[in-house]
Design a protein around this motif. Structure first.
Motif, PDB file in Angstrom:
ATOM      1  N   THR A  25       0.799  -1.315  -0.057  1.00 32.65           N
ATOM      2  CA  THR A  25      -0.048  -0.099  -0.030  1.00 32.65           C
ATOM      3  C   THR A  25       0.933   1.270  -0.113  1.00 32.65           C
ATOM      4  OG1 THR A  25      -0.189   0.014   2.589  1.00 32.65           O
ATOM      5  CG2 THR A  25      -1.989  -1.150   1.221  1.00 32.65           C
ATOM      6  N   GLY A  26       2.096   1.232  -0.236  1.00 35.26           N
ATOM      7  CA  GLY A  26       2.933   2.304   0.172  1.00 35.26           C
ATOM      8  C   GLY A  26       3.011   3.085  -1.131  1.00 35.26           C
ATOM      9  N   SER A  27       2.626   2.974  -2.275  1.00 33.69           N
ATOM     10  CA  SER A  27       3.097   3.756  -3.424  1.00 33.69           C
ATOM     11  C   SER A  27       2.114   5.036  -3.264  1.00 33.69           C
ATOM     12  CB  SER A  27       2.729   3.157  -4.793  1.00 33.69           C
ATOM     13  OG  SER A  27       1.249   2.857  -4.717  1.00 33.69           O
ATOM     14  N   GLY A  28       1.142   5.129  -2.627  1.00 35.80           N
ATOM     15  CA  GLY A  28       0.228   6.515  -2.509  1.00 35.80           C
ATOM     16  C   GLY A  28      -0.949   6.200  -3.441  1.00 35.80           C
ATOM     17  N   GLU A  29      -1.006   5.376  -4.223  1.00 38.51           N
ATOM     18  CA  GLU A  29      -1.949   4.850  -5.225  1.00 38.51           C
ATOM     19  C   GLU A  29      -3.166   3.814  -4.792  1.00 38.51           C
ATOM     20  OE1 GLU A  29      -2.025   7.051  -7.930  1.00 38.51           O
ATOM     21  OE2 GLU A  29      -0.499   8.050  -6.848  1.00 38.51           O
ATOM     22  N   GLY A  30      -2.985   3.458  -3.488  1.00 40.21           N
ATOM     23  CA  GLY A  30      -3.921   2.445  -3.221  1.00 40.21           C
ATOM     24  C   GLY A  30      -3.205   0.993  -2.712  1.00 40.21           C
ATOM     25  N   VAL A  31      -3.815   0.040  -2.968  1.00 41.46           N
ATOM     26  CA  VAL A  31      -3.409  -1.439  -2.673  1.00 41.46           C
ATOM     27  C   VAL A  31      -2.931  -1.942  -3.992  1.00 41.46           C
ATOM     28  CG1 VAL A  31      -3.669  -3.755  -2.211  1.00 41.46           C
ATOM     29  CG2 VAL A  31      -4.571  -1.931  -0.775  1.00 41.46           C
ATOM     30  N   GLU A  32      -1.794  -2.074  -4.216  1.00 39.94           N
ATOM     31  CA  GLU A  32      -1.123  -2.889  -5.375  1.00 39.94           C
ATOM     32  C   GLU A  32      -0.887  -4.438  -4.934  1.00 39.94           C
ATOM     33  OE1 GLU A  32       1.908  -0.883  -7.465  1.00 39.94           O
ATOM     34  OE2 GLU A  32       1.139   0.992  -6.396  1.00 39.94           O
ATOM     35  N   ILE A  33      -1.089  -5.204  -6.242  1.00 42.03           N
ATOM     36  CA  ILE A  33      -0.725  -6.606  -5.903  1.00 42.03           C
ATOM     37  C   ILE A  33       0.329  -6.866  -7.028  1.00 42.03           C
ATOM     38  CG2 ILE A  33      -2.773  -7.266  -5.102  1.00 42.03           C
ATOM     39  CD1 ILE A  33      -3.784  -8.482  -7.623  1.00 42.03           C
ATOM     40  N   GLN A  34       1.122  -8.093  -6.881  1.00 44.06           N
ATOM     41  CA  GLN A  34       2.016  -8.474  -7.781  1.00 44.06           C
ATOM     42  C   GLN A  34       2.273  -9.969  -7.842  1.00 44.06           C
ATOM     43  OE1 GLN A  34       5.744  -6.704  -9.917  1.00 44.06           O
ATOM     44  NE2 GLN A  34       6.538  -7.300  -7.712  1.00 44.06           N
ATOM     45  N   LEU A  35       2.439 -10.549  -8.889  1.00 47.24           N
ATOM     46  CA  LEU A  35       2.629 -12.130  -8.919  1.00 47.24           C
ATOM     47  C   LEU A  35       3.957 -12.021  -9.681  1.00 47.24           C
ATOM     48  CD1 LEU A  35      -0.446 -13.737 -10.142  1.00 47.24           C
ATOM     49  CD2 LEU A  35       0.340 -13.190  -7.851  1.00 47.24           C
ATOM     50  N   ALA A  36       5.153 -12.764  -9.276  1.00 47.39           N
ATOM     51  CA  ALA A  36       6.237 -13.148 -10.072  1.00 47.39           C
ATOM     52  C   ALA A  36       6.780 -14.283 -10.017  1.00 47.39           C
ATOM     53  CB  ALA A  36       7.318 -11.937  -9.321  1.00 47.39           C
ATOM     54  N   ASP A  37       7.983 -14.655 -10.749  1.00 47.64           N
ATOM     55  CA  ASP A  37       8.550 -15.993 -10.629  1.00 47.64           C
ATOM     56  C   ASP A  37       9.836 -15.898  -9.684  1.00 47.64           C
ATOM     57  OD1 ASP A  37      10.710 -14.800 -11.820  1.00 47.64           O
ATOM     58  OD2 ASP A  37      10.573 -15.841 -13.836  1.00 47.64           O
ATOM     59  N   LYS A  38      10.710 -16.817  -9.450  1.00 45.37           N
ATOM     60  CA  LYS A  38      11.676 -16.817  -8.578  1.00 45.37           C
ATOM     61  C   LYS A  38      12.436 -15.509  -8.556  1.00 45.37           C
ATOM     62  CE  LYS A  38      14.679 -20.341 -10.467  1.00 45.37           C
ATOM     63  NZ  LYS A  38      15.431 -21.704 -10.190  1.00 45.37           N
ATOM     64  N   ASN A  39      12.664 -15.285 -10.078  1.00 44.39           N
ATOM     65  CA  ASN A  39      13.748 -14.240 -10.070  1.00 44.39           C
ATOM     66  C   ASN A  39      13.400 -12.832 -10.034  1.00 44.39           C
ATOM     67  OD1 ASN A  39      16.059 -15.861 -10.711  1.00 44.39           O
ATOM     68  ND2 ASN A  39      14.910 -16.437 -12.438  1.00 44.39           N
ATOM     69  N   GLY A  40      11.990 -12.581  -9.807  1.00 45.05           N
ATOM     70  CA  GLY A  40      11.334 -11.334  -9.601  1.00 45.05           C
ATOM     71  C   GLY A  40      10.719 -11.027 -10.857  1.00 45.05           C
ATOM     72  N   LYS A  41      10.791 -11.717 -11.958  1.00 47.40           N
ATOM     73  CA  LYS A  41      10.090 -11.265 -13.386  1.00 47.40           C
ATOM     74  C   LYS A  41       8.546 -11.235 -13.173  1.00 47.40           C
ATOM     75  CE  LYS A  41       9.163 -12.416 -18.115  1.00 47.40           C
ATOM     76  NZ  LYS A  41       9.318 -13.660 -18.832  1.00 47.40           N
ATOM     77  N   SER A  42       7.923 -10.158 -13.180  1.00 51.25           N
ATOM     78  CA  SER A  42       6.527 -10.027 -12.936  1.00 51.25           C
ATOM     79  C   SER A  42       5.627 -10.854 -13.939  1.00 51.25           C
ATOM     80  CB  SER A  42       5.940  -8.608 -13.044  1.00 51.25           C
ATOM     81  OG  SER A  42       4.898  -8.381 -12.451  1.00 51.25           O
ATOM     82  N   PHE A  43       4.733 -11.650 -13.465  1.00 45.76           N
ATOM     83  CA  PHE A  43       3.586 -11.947 -14.258  1.00 45.76           C
ATOM     84  C   PHE A  43       2.504 -11.345 -14.561  1.00 45.76           C
ATOM     85  CE2 PHE A  43       5.238 -16.204 -12.230  1.00 45.76           C
ATOM     86  CZ  PHE A  43       5.874 -16.648 -13.373  1.00 45.76           C
ATOM     87  N   LEU A  44       2.250 -10.471 -13.341  1.00 49.42           N
ATOM     88  CA  LEU A  44       1.131  -9.563 -13.054  1.00 49.42           C
ATOM     89  C   LEU A  44       1.232  -8.638 -12.140  1.00 49.42           C
ATOM     90  CD1 LEU A  44      -2.281  -9.578 -13.272  1.00 49.42           C
ATOM     91  CD2 LEU A  44      -1.999 -10.185 -11.031  1.00 49.42           C
ATOM     92  N   ARG A  45       1.064  -7.334 -12.329  1.00 46.07           N
ATOM     93  CA  ARG A  45       0.904  -6.452 -11.560  1.00 46.07           C
ATOM     94  C   ARG A  45      -0.374  -5.426 -11.688  1.00 46.07           C
ATOM     95  NH1 ARG A  45       6.119  -2.804  -9.092  1.00 46.07           N
ATOM     96  NH2 ARG A  45       4.939  -1.307  -7.646  1.00 46.07           N
ATOM     97  N   GLU A  46      -0.988  -5.248 -10.617  1.00 51.50           N
ATOM     98  CA  GLU A  46      -2.322  -4.487 -10.546  1.00 51.50           C
ATOM     99  C   GLU A  46      -2.609  -3.553  -9.401  1.00 51.50           C
ATOM    100  OE1 GLU A  46      -6.774  -6.386 -10.739  1.00 51.50           O
ATOM    101  OE2 GLU A  46      -5.342  -7.476 -11.842  1.00 51.50           O
TER     102      GLU A  46
END
Length: 186
Positions: free
Chosen positions: A72-93
């Protein structure tokens, strides 16, 4: 007793891992272009070095799977993220300002389950004890609101299907979560 920490370094073409900060500091002090970072496990330190010792990689894991997080720290509300083991994002919303971080964690878990079921992935990792140990199993207080209770029931059904197919949801520390949005860090 303090947890063991590991320090990976890359300086002048030499890479390594040590088990204490003073030794790492001695190696990297004054060296141009030195890269170094602390980790909770030796395997994670090694994985970071193998991934190029890139500071853009906030967290790195050693196990294959889908990692999820909310913040919640971006100031834009709640964000979610899915990533692989190396941090490559599958989804950010961005879910907006009208939901809680816990609702975000539950939503991220749902999306991780959906992706795992679609792709045949058998391991999901997250750092929310509340979501992994309670809400995704249907253990939720109705006081949190109807929308959250309904979402928890959807996640429970997805989790049951995922686990029936041999899947596991594993709780990890926030510091070891490559999907971590990093908002709570200094």
């Amino acid at each position: 007793m303090a947890k063991q920490k590991w320090y990976a370094y890359s300086v002048n073409g030499k890479k390594g891992i040590v088990d204490n900060w003073p030794e790492c500091q001695e190696i990297v002090a004054g060296a141009n272009g030195a890269k170094y970072k602390g980790f909770e496990s030796k395997d994670s330190a090694e994985a970071w070095l193998n991934a190029g010792a890139d500071y853009k990689i906030k967290n790195i894991a050693v196990e294959d799977g889908i990692y999820f997080d909310a913040g919640t720290g971006s100031g834009e509300g709640v964000e979610i993220q899915l990533a692989d083991k190396n941090g490559k994002s599958f989804l950010r919303e961005n879910l907006g300002r009208n939901v809680t971080n816990n609702y975000g964690e539950l939503t991220a878990c749902k999306k991780a389950l959906e992706l795992a079921l679609k792709n045949g992935e058998k391991r999901i990792f997250g750092d929310s004890k509340l979501v992994i140990e309670y809400w995704s199993k249907g253990h939720i207080k109705y006081e949190v609101g109807e929308e959250t209770v309904n979402l928890a029931q959807e996640v429970k059904i997805l989790r049951q299907k995922f686990e029936t197919l041999g899947g596991k949801i594993i709780r990890i520390s926030g510091g070891g979560n490559p999907a971590d949005l990093g908002f709570h860090k200094g």
